[in-house]
Design an enzyme around this catalytic site. Structure first.
Site, mmCIF file in Angstrom:
data_model
loop_
_atom_site.group_PDB
_atom_site.id
_atom_site.type_symbol
_atom_site.label_atom_id
_atom_site.label_comp_id
_atom_site.label_asym_id
_atom_site.label_seq_id
_atom_site.Cartn_x
_atom_site.Cartn_y
_atom_site.Cartn_z
ATOM 1 N N SER A 100 0.844 -1.200 0.000
ATOM 2 C CA SER A 100 0.000 0.000 0.000
ATOM 3 C C SER A 100 0.882 1.253 0.000
ATOM 4 O O SER A 100 0.476 2.299 -0.507
ATOM 5 C CB SER A 100 -0.930 0.000 1.209
ATOM 6 O OG SER A 100 -0.180 -0.104 2.391
ATOM 7 N N SER A 101 2.105 1.136 0.527
ATOM 8 C CA SER A 101 2.985 2.319 0.536
ATOM 9 C C SER A 101 3.405 2.703 -0.881
ATOM 10 O O SER A 101 3.300 3.869 -1.276
ATOM 11 C CB SER A 101 4.195 2.072 1.429
ATOM 12 O OG SER A 101 4.765 0.830 1.146
ATOM 13 N N GLU A 134 10.928 6.598 -0.586
ATOM 14 C CA GLU A 134 10.809 5.615 0.500
ATOM 15 C C GLU A 134 12.162 5.374 1.179
ATOM 16 O O GLU A 134 12.254 5.269 2.399
ATOM 17 C CB GLU A 134 10.227 4.302 -0.032
ATOM 18 C CG GLU A 134 9.896 3.349 1.093
ATOM 19 C CD GLU A 134 8.705 2.456 0.828
ATOM 20 O OE1 GLU A 134 7.909 2.733 -0.089
ATOM 21 O OE2 GLU A 134 8.569 1.469 1.569
ATOM 22 N N ASP A 182 8.516 -3.010 -5.635
ATOM 23 C CA ASP A 182 7.140 -2.550 -5.412
ATOM 24 C C ASP A 182 6.783 -1.427 -6.377
ATOM 25 O O ASP A 182 5.744 -1.453 -7.039
ATOM 26 C CB ASP A 182 6.959 -2.043 -3.975
ATOM 27 C CG ASP A 182 7.309 -3.102 -2.943
ATOM 28 O OD1 ASP A 182 7.405 -4.280 -3.315
ATOM 29 O OD2 ASP A 182 7.496 -2.736 -1.764
ATOM 30 N N TYR A 228 13.702 -5.954 8.201
ATOM 31 C CA TYR A 228 14.038 -5.720 6.786
ATOM 32 C C TYR A 228 15.424 -5.082 6.691
ATOM 33 O O TYR A 228 16.277 -5.504 5.911
ATOM 34 C CB TYR A 228 12.971 -4.826 6.139
ATOM 35 C CG TYR A 228 13.126 -4.707 4.636
ATOM 36 C CD1 TYR A 228 12.495 -5.616 3.783
ATOM 37 C CD2 TYR A 228 13.913 -3.710 4.067
ATOM 38 C CE1 TYR A 228 12.648 -5.531 2.407
ATOM 39 C CE2 TYR A 228 14.066 -3.618 2.694
ATOM 40 C CZ TYR A 228 13.430 -4.525 1.870
ATOM 41 O OH TYR A 228 13.592 -4.430 0.508
HETATM 42 C C1 GLA Z 1 9.427 -5.350 0.309
HETATM 43 C C2 GLA Z 1 10.330 -4.322 -0.358
HETATM 44 C C3 GLA Z 1 10.763 -4.792 -1.760
HETATM 45 C C4 GLA Z 1 11.351 -6.207 -1.701
HETATM 46 C C5 GLA Z 1 10.446 -7.144 -0.909
HETATM 47 C C6 GLA Z 1 11.057 -8.493 -0.672
HETATM 48 O O1 GLA Z 1 8.226 -5.470 -0.389
HETATM 49 O O2 GLA Z 1 9.663 -3.083 -0.465
HETATM 50 O O3 GLA Z 1 11.667 -3.873 -2.322
HETATM 51 O O4 GLA Z 1 12.645 -6.178 -1.177
HETATM 52 O O5 GLA Z 1 10.082 -6.611 0.353
HETATM 53 O O6 GLA Z 1 11.296 -9.148 -1.874
#
Ligand code: GLA
Length: 382
Positions: free
Chosen positions: A124-125, A157, A169, A218
């Site tokens: 959604s971001s 982002e 994304d 992450y």
């Molecule tokens: C999130 C990140 C992406 C990617 C995925 C994992 O969605 O925003 O850039 O790294 O995780 O594949």
């Protein structure tokens, strides 16, 4: 970038509006910031942003939650916190658009509507970023193509929001198309697409696991991947990206790497090659083999990248045992969020509900089931 006839503007009285979809990651988990390939699809749940010019120099941002509205001078943009933190995705894009030379000197009100669940691993971001970018460019003018907008939103982002995400994304949200999978080569930012196999379906199973630490995890994986690349570059030379190292090369130097970094690298190296194989197999219509790669991707995330959870593993294991499921895996960053299923004939709402019922029994918690289709990417209209 005009609106397809099936999608109508949800706002009264705006000067321009933009619309951007959520995405699923079909295969290619944590490959993007390691220079690898990924296959995704934009889905038919969307974020819409309406732009209305104001007579003053204020920027006003409104979402469904009236309490979380933000108002600030267009030339004094500051990061928000608490209930207003959602606005940072919009503000980051405004900052980057200005840096890219887009003339932003009139006050604006931006209104946001969404049919895309937030915090579900469906991006959604990125949808909010791209819907903002295309709407604002439509309203004020600007010479930026789709790829530049995707890259600019990723920068927003990375820098304004502070998440070191890759391009997956934003690229998929920008380049989605009806009944197509989007293939991204994150080393070159080359974007192509492959047809989504006919008579197959996509299902999302959204857990409600709280993943407050997801951003921290992450970042940790991102840093581990960098550390693995640096070590492998010392050992082997010529390693610009972690995906450059083949699984065989990795085995040869296994003893020289800390065990955790070895597993992180093995995931990235094998996952990149699974995506490449999946693209070839999709072209050959070898769908069962593609499905096997999806399950193998999940197993690798689970054991080597350690970004799955008991809940996501449960859903994927259940999918493995369900007729009509071609493949299933966690989708997106992991550490909670959603799993996806790619299905053929014989899988429908009843089968999906059975997965949710088993999940409810096991965890005493709800699992949302969302059926979706690969859909058109970001567009804007005035
Ligand atoms: C999130 C990140 C992406 C990617 C995925 C994992 O969605 O925003 O850039 O790294 O995780 O594949």
């Amino acid at each position: 970038m005009n609106a397809p006839s099936s999608l109508a503007c949800p706002f009264d009285d705006v000067d321009a509006w933009g619309s951007a979809p959520g995405r699923i990651e079909f295969i290619g988990n944590h490959t993007d910031y390691n220079g690898g390939w990924v296959l995704g699809a934009a889905i038919d749940r969307r974020v819409e942003v309406g732009v209305r010019f104001r007579e003053d120099d204020q920027l006003v941002l409104r979402s469904a939650d009236a309490e979380a509205a933000v108002r600030l001078p267009l030339h004094a943009i500051e990061a928000q916190s608490g209930a207003r933190a959602w606005a940072n995705y919009v503000l980051g894009v405004i900052v980057e658009l200005r840096a890219a030379g887009v003339a932003l000197d009139r006050g604006m009100e931006l209104r946001v509507e969404s049919t895309l669940p937030v915090g579900a691993g469906l991006s959604s971001s990125a949808a909010l970023e791209l819907a903002t970018a295309v709407a604002v460019v439509e309203a004020v003018g600007g010479d930026l193509d789709r790829k530049q907008l995707a890259q600019l939103c990723r920068r927003a982002e990375n820098e304004f929001v502070g998440v070191p995400c890759g391009i997956l994304d934003q690229a998929v949200v920008a380049f989605g198309a009806d009944d197509r999978l989007v293939r991204v080569d994150a080393r070159t930012d080359e974007i192509t697409s492959v047809p989504f196999p006919p008579r197959t379906g996509l299902w999302i199973f959204r857990t409600h696991e709280a993943h407050a630490l997801a951003d921290a995890h992450y970042q940790e994986r991102h840093d581990e991947a960098r550390a693995a690349r640096d070590r492998l570059d010392d050992l082997l030379g010529g390693v610009d990206h972690l995906v450059d190292v083949s699984p065989d090369q990795l085995s040869e130097v296994q003893a020289e790497l800390p065990e955790v970094l070895y597993r992180r690298a093995r995931h990235v190296s094998t996952e990149h090659r699974r995506v490449q194989r999946a693209v070839r197999l999709l072209r050959d219509e070898a769908y069962e083999s593609v499905g096997d790669l999806l399950f193998a991707s999940h197993d690798s995330s689970r054991t080597d990248y350690e970004n799955s959870t008991d809940e996501l593993d449960f859903v994927v294991d259940r999918l493995r045992d369900t007729d009509g499921v071609l493949g299933g895996r966690l989708t997106g960053a992991g550490f909670g969020g959603a799993a996806m299923a790619w299905t053929g004939e014989g899988f429908g709402a009843d089968e999906a509900d059975a997965v949710a019922a088993a999940y409810a029994d096991a965890f005493d918690a709800e699992l949302d089931v969302i059926a979706c289709r690969p859909a058109v990417g970001a567009f804007a209209q005035s």
